[in-house]
Design a protein around this motif. Structure first.
Motif, PDB file in Angstrom:
ATOM      1  N   ALA A  30       0.834  -1.210   0.000  1.00 38.26           N
ATOM      2  CA  ALA A  30       0.000   0.000   0.000  1.00 38.26           C
ATOM      3  C   ALA A  30       0.868   1.260   0.000  1.00 38.26           C
ATOM      4  O   ALA A  30       0.554   2.232  -0.692  1.00 38.26           O
ATOM      5  CB  ALA A  30      -0.939  -0.006   1.208  1.00 38.26           C
ATOM      6  N   ASP A  33       2.162   1.746  -3.441  1.00 38.98           N
ATOM      7  CA  ASP A  33       1.070   2.227  -4.296  1.00 38.98           C
ATOM      8  C   ASP A  33       0.801   3.713  -4.083  1.00 38.98           C
ATOM      9  O   ASP A  33       0.334   4.394  -4.995  1.00 38.98           O
ATOM     10  CB  ASP A  33      -0.219   1.434  -4.041  1.00 38.98           C
ATOM     11  CG  ASP A  33      -0.163   0.014  -4.590  1.00 38.98           C
ATOM     12  OD1 ASP A  33       0.760  -0.295  -5.385  1.00 38.98           O
ATOM     13  OD2 ASP A  33      -1.034  -0.789  -4.213  1.00 38.98           O
ATOM     14  N   GLN A  34       1.074   4.213  -2.884  1.00 33.91           N
ATOM     15  CA  GLN A  34       0.876   5.631  -2.561  1.00 33.91           C
ATOM     16  C   GLN A  34       2.072   6.481  -2.996  1.00 33.91           C
ATOM     17  O   GLN A  34       2.078   7.689  -2.779  1.00 33.91           O
ATOM     18  CB  GLN A  34       0.645   5.809  -1.064  1.00 33.91           C
ATOM     19  CG  GLN A  34      -0.660   5.215  -0.578  1.00 33.91           C
ATOM     20  CD  GLN A  34      -1.858   5.967  -1.106  1.00 33.91           C
ATOM     21  OE1 GLN A  34      -1.870   7.191  -1.135  1.00 33.91           O
ATOM     22  NE2 GLN A  34      -2.865   5.255  -1.544  1.00 33.91           N
ATOM     23  N   ARG A 167      -1.115   4.856   7.851  1.00 33.87           N
ATOM     24  CA  ARG A 167      -0.838   6.201   7.345  1.00 33.87           C
ATOM     25  C   ARG A 167      -0.283   7.160   8.404  1.00 33.87           C
ATOM     26  O   ARG A 167       0.656   7.897   8.116  1.00 33.87           O
ATOM     27  CB  ARG A 167      -2.074   6.780   6.661  1.00 33.87           C
ATOM     28  CG  ARG A 167      -2.333   6.120   5.316  1.00 33.87           C
ATOM     29  CD  ARG A 167      -3.692   6.515   4.739  1.00 33.87           C
ATOM     30  NE  ARG A 167      -4.079   5.640   3.669  1.00 33.87           N
ATOM     31  CZ  ARG A 167      -4.646   4.451   3.815  1.00 33.87           C
ATOM     32  NH1 ARG A 167      -4.894   3.985   4.998  1.00 33.87           N
ATOM     33  NH2 ARG A 167      -4.952   3.715   2.769  1.00 33.87           N
TER      34      ARG A 167
END
Length: 177
Positions: A30, A33-34, A167
């Motif tokens: 993830a 991907d960010q 995050r």
């Protein structure tokens, strides 16, 4: 890249290795991907039929390569199957993918090799030298040696907090992301 100067390392503390392994692979995917520029090594344990121990592979996050770091010591082997020479080669490859443009160094484990003074320690030192923040898994059994190694420069997060939403952890480690 500037790391959090009070805590340039973040330890994700866990007691269930297979669960943590899955969480870390999902989170690093993830993050990539960010758009985060990752370096480091995450573990893939692969069951080995008719063996008590699994095959251990490390995936280089910068290059995508898989490195086998375990030895097949037979069906009844119960001790450590880590091949330290292969681990060292994987670390050298991962270090080649580490630069001052790296957003985060991710390492799967502060394990026995690290507790004994080897393993990922050189890679961690290089990242800190480049001001690249470090995210590392720490099995509960190795928390005391990790605390001694990190000398107060690491914050600790339980895997359950990390797995819910990574995050805030990533933003604290690499605020420019």
């Amino acid at each position: 890249m500037q790391s959090n100067t009070s805590h340039p390392m973040t330890a994700i503390v866990y007691s269930d290795g297979p669960r943590f392994e899955t969480v870390l692979r999902e989170v690093t995917a993830a993050m990539a991907d960010q758009g985060m520029r990752l370096a480091g090594l995450v573990q893939h344990s692969r069951p080995n039929p008719d063996r008590r121990k699994c095959d251990m592979l490390l995936q280089d996050l910068a290059m995508g390569e898989l490195h086998l770091i375990s030895d097949d010591r037979g069906a009844h082997a119960s001790g450590c199957v880590l091949n330290t020479d292969r681990l060292l080669r994987a670390c050298e490859t991962a270090q080649a993918g580490l630069s001052d443009r790296t957003d985060l160094l991710v390492l799967c484990k502060f394990g026995k090799a690290e507790a004994e003074g080897g393993g990922f320690r050189t890679l961690i030192a290089k990242a800190l030298e480049l001001s690249v923040p470090v995210l590392i898994g720490v099995p509960l059994i190795n928390l005391s040696p990790f605390r001694e190694f990190s000398a107060g420069f690491a914050r600790e997060i339980d895997v359950t907090e990390f797995g819910i939403d990574w995050r805030p952890v990533a933003a604290d480690l690499a605020p420019q992301i």
